[in-house]
Design a protein around this motif. Structure first.
Motif, PDB file in Angstrom:
ATOM      1  N   GLN A 108       0.848  -1.199   0.000  1.00 28.05           N
ATOM      2  CA  GLN A 108       0.000   0.000   0.000  1.00 28.05           C
ATOM      3  C   GLN A 108       0.883   1.249   0.000  1.00 28.05           C
ATOM      4  N   SER A 109       2.030   1.178  -0.645  1.00 23.64           N
ATOM      5  CA  SER A 109       2.966   2.296  -0.509  1.00 23.64           C
ATOM      6  C   SER A 109       2.620   3.446  -1.460  1.00 23.64           C
ATOM      7  N   THR A 110       3.483   4.433  -1.475  1.00 18.92           N
ATOM      8  CA  THR A 110       3.197   5.651  -2.230  1.00 18.92           C
ATOM      9  C   THR A 110       3.330   5.425  -3.743  1.00 18.92           C
ATOM     10  N   THR A 111       2.814   6.379  -4.498  1.00 17.87           N
ATOM     11  CA  THR A 111       2.941   6.283  -5.952  1.00 17.87           C
ATOM     12  C   THR A 111       4.406   6.415  -6.386  1.00 17.87           C
ATOM     13  N   VAL A 112       5.166   7.278  -5.701  1.00 15.95           N
ATOM     14  CA  VAL A 112       6.590   7.369  -6.054  1.00 15.95           C
ATOM     15  C   VAL A 112       7.278   6.028  -5.810  1.00 15.95           C
TER      16      VAL A 112
END
Ligand code: ADP
Ligand code: NI
Length: 218
Positions: free
Chosen positions: A169-173
């Protein structure tokens, strides 16, 4: 039904089905992958153009990410459509092999795509995930999934297994590190490799610009 008709009917079917999709899997993604696949197939002198085109059009027909992680949903949906329009068993099996194996499943998972037709579609799909279009798609997906764009100081995470990758569920970057920047080295065909190079460079430049602006340096 003639092969040309199979492709035409399938294009109409997926266009209608994906016209209003907002998660990066819209009709225009399928259109670009279709065009890219044809382009690569011409360079690779592939045996079966119909299989390439049908595989490209149907490759995202029932993505596991939107079917509770069910990896068999895609090939099932493709088989049911191809049977309905009367495609031969040979074409149907070849296209289902593509739909089943096209997706990126995390850095630690082996690629099970066997056919040249499938390798071409996979390259086209991966090309559309990188470069300027890829950047746009990543942020479109991130937005639709409610992801944070970037959290400074968060270390890039690369996943060892499909489970890890699917649950993340991490960031888009971070998606650049877990997938997009890895694709250049995973291309199957010479044409794909060549096209990936400039798209990859663009993403690196994009990230440098992004970090500089984030820190107020520019
Ligand atoms: P593909 O169509 O290449 O199989 P996916 O189904 O994995 O790609 O994803 C569709 C699009 O959404 C791609 O451009 C992909 O990079 C992007 N995407 C997938 N997962 C994420 C994520 N966690 N964050 C941002 N973008 C994502
Ligand atoms: Ni795709």
């Amino acid at each position: 039904m003639k092969n040309e008709q199979l492709v035409k009917k399938t294009a109409m079917f997926v266009r209608k089905k994906f016209e209003n999709e907002g998660s990066g899997h819209d009709w225009w993604h399928l259109f670009r992958v279709w065009q890219l696949s044809k382009h690569i197939a011409e360079q690779e002198e592939v045996a079966n153009q119909t299989v390439v085109e049908l595989g490209a059009l149907l490759h995202d027909i029932a993505d596991f990410k939107f079917h509770g992680g069910d990896l068999s949903a895609g090939p099932k949906a493709a088989r049911s459509w191809l049977t309905k329009i009367g495609a031969s068993k040979q074409i149907t099996d070849a296209v289902c092999h593509i739909v089943e194996n096209v997706s990126f499943k995390g850095a630690g998972e082996a690629n099970k795509m066997k056919s040249l037709e499938g390798k071409i579609v996979q390259d086209a799909d991966r090309l559309d995930a990188i470069g300027a279009v890829g950047v746009a798609r990543a942020f479109a997906f991130g937005g639709s999934a409610g992801r944070t764009m970037h959290i400074p100081g968060e270390k890039p995470v690369i996943h060892k297994s499909f489970d890890d990758y699917a649950k993340n569920q991490s960031t888009t970057v971070n998606h650049f590190y877990e997938k997009l920047l890895l694709l250049q080295d995973l291309m199957n065909t010479q044409t794909g490799k060549k096209m990936a190079r400039s798209r990859h460079k663009f993403m690196e430049a994009y990230l440098n610009e992004f970090y500089a602006e984030w820190d107020g340096l520019k």
